[in-house]
Design a protein around this motif. Structure first.
Motif, PDB file in Angstrom:
ATOM      1  N   LYS A 138       0.836  -1.200   0.000  1.00 60.20           N
ATOM      2  CA  LYS A 138       0.000   0.000   0.000  1.00 60.20           C
ATOM      3  C   LYS A 138       0.874   1.255   0.000  1.00 60.20           C
ATOM      4  N   GLY A 139       1.670   1.452  -1.067  1.00 55.33           N
ATOM      5  CA  GLY A 139       2.444   2.675  -1.223  1.00 55.33           C
ATOM      6  C   GLY A 139       3.694   2.737  -0.375  1.00 55.33           C
ATOM      7  N   ARG A 140       4.170   1.621   0.110  1.00 52.42           N
ATOM      8  CA  ARG A 140       5.373   1.630   0.932  1.00 52.42           C
ATOM      9  C   ARG A 140       6.612   1.415   0.065  1.00 52.42           C
ATOM     10  N   GLU A 141       7.766   2.057   0.471  1.00 56.90           N
ATOM     11  CA  GLU A 141       9.030   1.871  -0.251  1.00 56.90           C
ATOM     12  C   GLU A 141       9.573   0.470  -0.006  1.00 56.90           C
ATOM     13  N   ASN A 142      10.183  -0.065  -1.052  1.00 52.77           N
ATOM     14  CA  ASN A 142      10.917  -1.300  -0.809  1.00 52.77           C
ATOM     15  C   ASN A 142      12.312  -0.965  -0.300  1.00 52.77           C
ATOM     16  N   LYS A 143      13.117  -1.929  -0.015  1.00 56.54           N
ATOM     17  CA  LYS A 143      14.433  -1.692   0.597  1.00 56.54           C
ATOM     18  C   LYS A 143      15.375  -0.952  -0.344  1.00 56.54           C
ATOM     19  N   ILE A 144      15.294  -1.242  -1.637  1.00 59.30           N
ATOM     20  CA  ILE A 144      16.191  -0.564  -2.590  1.00 59.30           C
ATOM     21  C   ILE A 144      15.890   0.925  -2.632  1.00 59.30           C
ATOM     22  N   GLY A 145      14.630   1.294  -2.709  1.00 57.30           N
ATOM     23  CA  GLY A 145      14.272   2.702  -2.724  1.00 57.30           C
ATOM     24  C   GLY A 145      14.661   3.414  -1.444  1.00 57.30           C
ATOM     25  N   TYR A 146      14.490   2.713  -0.324  1.00 57.55           N
ATOM     26  CA  TYR A 146      14.845   3.311   0.973  1.00 57.55           C
ATOM     27  C   TYR A 146      16.333   3.661   1.031  1.00 57.55           C
ATOM     28  N   PHE A 147      17.173   2.685   0.714  1.00 63.10           N
ATOM     29  CA  PHE A 147      18.619   2.917   0.801  1.00 63.10           C
ATOM     30  C   PHE A 147      19.107   3.869  -0.296  1.00 63.10           C
ATOM     31  N   ALA A 148      18.477   3.853  -1.480  1.00 61.38           N
ATOM     32  CA  ALA A 148      18.877   4.783  -2.542  1.00 61.38           C
ATOM     33  C   ALA A 148      18.623   6.224  -2.119  1.00 61.38           C
ATOM     34  N   GLY A 149      17.484   6.478  -1.502  1.00 63.58           N
ATOM     35  CA  GLY A 149      17.191   7.830  -1.043  1.00 63.58           C
ATOM     36  C   GLY A 149      18.140   8.297   0.042  1.00 63.58           C
ATOM     37  N   ARG A 150      18.454   7.407   0.988  1.00 64.63           N
ATOM     38  CA  ARG A 150      19.385   7.787   2.062  1.00 64.63           C
ATOM     39  C   ARG A 150      20.785   8.024   1.524  1.00 64.63           C
ATOM     40  N   PHE A 151      21.185   7.182   0.564  1.00 61.74           N
ATOM     41  CA  PHE A 151      22.519   7.337  -0.017  1.00 61.74           C
ATOM     42  C   PHE A 151      22.638   8.670  -0.756  1.00 61.74           C
ATOM     43  N   ALA A 152      21.601   9.022  -1.529  1.00 60.35           N
ATOM     44  CA  ALA A 152      21.620  10.305  -2.249  1.00 60.35           C
ATOM     45  C   ALA A 152      21.668  11.470  -1.269  1.00 60.35           C
ATOM     46  N   PHE A 153      20.950  11.368  -0.167  1.00 56.95           N
ATOM     47  CA  PHE A 153      20.966  12.430   0.844  1.00 56.95           C
ATOM     48  C   PHE A 153      22.359  12.600   1.443  1.00 56.95           C
ATOM     49  N   VAL A 154      23.025  11.494   1.743  1.00 62.59           N
ATOM     50  CA  VAL A 154      24.372  11.555   2.322  1.00 62.59           C
ATOM     51  C   VAL A 154      25.361  12.154   1.325  1.00 62.59           C
ATOM     52  N   VAL A 155      25.265  11.757   0.046  1.00 70.06           N
ATOM     53  CA  VAL A 155      26.195  12.263  -0.968  1.00 70.06           C
ATOM     54  C   VAL A 155      26.030  13.769  -1.149  1.00 70.06           C
ATOM     55  N   VAL A 156      24.776  14.221  -1.290  1.00 64.90           N
ATOM     56  CA  VAL A 156      24.531  15.651  -1.475  1.00 64.90           C
ATOM     57  C   VAL A 156      24.969  16.441  -0.247  1.00 64.90           C
ATOM     58  N   GLY A 157      24.677  15.929   0.946  1.00 62.38           N
ATOM     59  CA  GLY A 157      25.095  16.612   2.165  1.00 62.38           C
ATOM     60  C   GLY A 157      26.606  16.710   2.291  1.00 62.38           C
ATOM     61  N   THR A 158      27.305  15.627   1.937  1.00 65.78           N
ATOM     62  CA  THR A 158      28.766  15.641   2.001  1.00 65.78           C
ATOM     63  C   THR A 158      29.351  16.648   1.023  1.00 65.78           C
ATOM     64  N   MET A 159      28.817  16.691  -0.210  1.00 66.48           N
ATOM     65  CA  MET A 159      29.308  17.651  -1.199  1.00 66.48           C
ATOM     66  C   MET A 159      29.082  19.086  -0.727  1.00 66.48           C
ATOM     67  N   PHE A 160      27.943  19.334  -0.103  1.00 68.82           N
ATOM     68  CA  PHE A 160      27.657  20.681   0.398  1.00 68.82           C
ATOM     69  C   PHE A 160      28.641  21.077   1.491  1.00 68.82           C
ATOM     70  N   VAL A 161      28.908  20.160   2.427  1.00 67.65           N
ATOM     71  CA  VAL A 161      29.850  20.455   3.518  1.00 67.65           C
ATOM     72  C   VAL A 161      31.249  20.712   2.963  1.00 67.65           C
ATOM     73  N   VAL A 162      31.700  19.885   1.999  1.00 68.07           N
ATOM     74  CA  VAL A 162      33.029  20.069   1.406  1.00 68.07           C
ATOM     75  C   VAL A 162      33.110  21.410   0.684  1.00 68.07           C
ATOM     76  N   MET A 163      32.052  21.789  -0.031  1.00 70.38           N
ATOM     77  CA  MET A 163      32.048  23.060  -0.747  1.00 70.38           C
ATOM     78  C   MET A 163      32.137  24.234   0.221  1.00 70.38           C
ATOM     79  N   VAL A 164      31.402  24.156   1.339  1.00 73.20           N
ATOM     80  CA  VAL A 164      31.453  25.237   2.327  1.00 73.20           C
ATOM     81  C   VAL A 164      32.842  25.331   2.950  1.00 73.20           C
ATOM     82  N   LEU A 165      33.431  24.177   3.312  1.00 74.00           N
ATOM     83  CA  LEU A 165      34.771  24.191   3.907  1.00 74.00           C
ATOM     84  C   LEU A 165      35.798  24.736   2.926  1.00 74.00           C
ATOM     85  N   PHE A 166      35.683  24.357   1.646  1.00 77.80           N
ATOM     86  CA  PHE A 166      36.620  24.857   0.635  1.00 77.80           C
ATOM     87  C   PHE A 166      36.469  26.357   0.464  1.00 77.80           C
ATOM     88  N   SER A 167      35.241  26.862   0.521  1.00 73.33           N
ATOM     89  CA  SER A 167      35.025  28.306   0.398  1.00 73.33           C
ATOM     90  C   SER A 167      35.667  29.050   1.553  1.00 73.33           C
TER      91      SER A 167
END
Length: 205
Positions: free
Chosen positions: A27-56
């Motif tokens: 009933k509209g629930r994420e499977n395990k692949i979708g769950y981990f894909a979303g979390r992985f994308a969040f971590v990657v984007v967050g890490t890139m943002f932190v690195v960009m701020v530190l480099f600035s």
């Protein structure tokens, strides 16, 4: 008594589309692949943002603490990838400050040589390019961007004990004319850029 049957509704030839079951199930629930894909994308984007701020922040700190030009540094021997002036009669070398962008710098921070003094300009590249690619021109005045009258000679020599080349530039008349000079030289081999250094002969106006 005869019972009349109700007419059957016509079947729809275009049934409504069914929801995809790629990342959803049940009933509209994420499977395990979708769950981990979303979390992985969040971590990657967050890490890139932190690195960009530190480099600035790092670039801001470097720009705020970048040292000003200094007239010269005395050295008793040649070092690789430097530009030196050696005044006749002196055993040490005056190391010029190298910059990556041309400019009109404060003359109090530029190496100044008294008029009438004889001296040579020495480059110390690891890989020597064509000697004619090393230029010394007037910085301003009627002869701006031109070599001094008579030009100069270039003599290349490989320093075996040091492991790099030296390119000595000597004015043809023997004495550099008064004025402000800019050195324009290659850096980093054929895929490198250019670097610049400045010196003044006589008292700058």
């Amino acid at each position: 008594m005869q019972v009349m049957e109700k007419p059957k509704p016509e079947e729809d030839s275009n049934p409504p589309p069914q929801p995809s079951k790629g990342l959803l199930y049940g009933k509209g629930r994420e499977n395990k692949i979708g769950y981990f894909a979303g979390r992985f994308a969040f971590v990657v984007v967050g890490t890139m943002f932190v690195v960009m701020v530190l480099f600035s922040f790092l670039m801001l700190w470097v720009s705020m603490n970048e040292p000003l030009l200094t007239p010269y540094v005395n050295n008793d021997k040649l070092y690789q990838d430097k530009i030196f002036l050696q005044v006749d009669g002196e055993t040490s070398y005056r190391e010029l400050v190298i910059v990556t962008q041309p400019g009109d710098y404060d003359q109090r921070e530029i190496t100044q040589i008294p008029a009438g003094k004889t001296f040579t300009v020495i480059f110390s590249p690891k890989q020597l390019e064509v000697p004619e690619n090393y230029f010394i021109n007037f910085l301003d005045g009627p002869n701006k961007n031109q070599e001094p009258a008579g030009g100069f000679t270039r003599q290349a020599k490989f320093l075996k004990e040091r492991g790099f080349y030296s390119l000595t530039v000597v004015p043809t008349p023997g004495v550099w004319p008064e004025g402000r000079y800019v050195i324009d030289a290659p850096s980093g081999g054929m895929f490198g850029g250019r670097f610049y250094a400045y010196f003044t002969v006589g008292t700058p106006s």
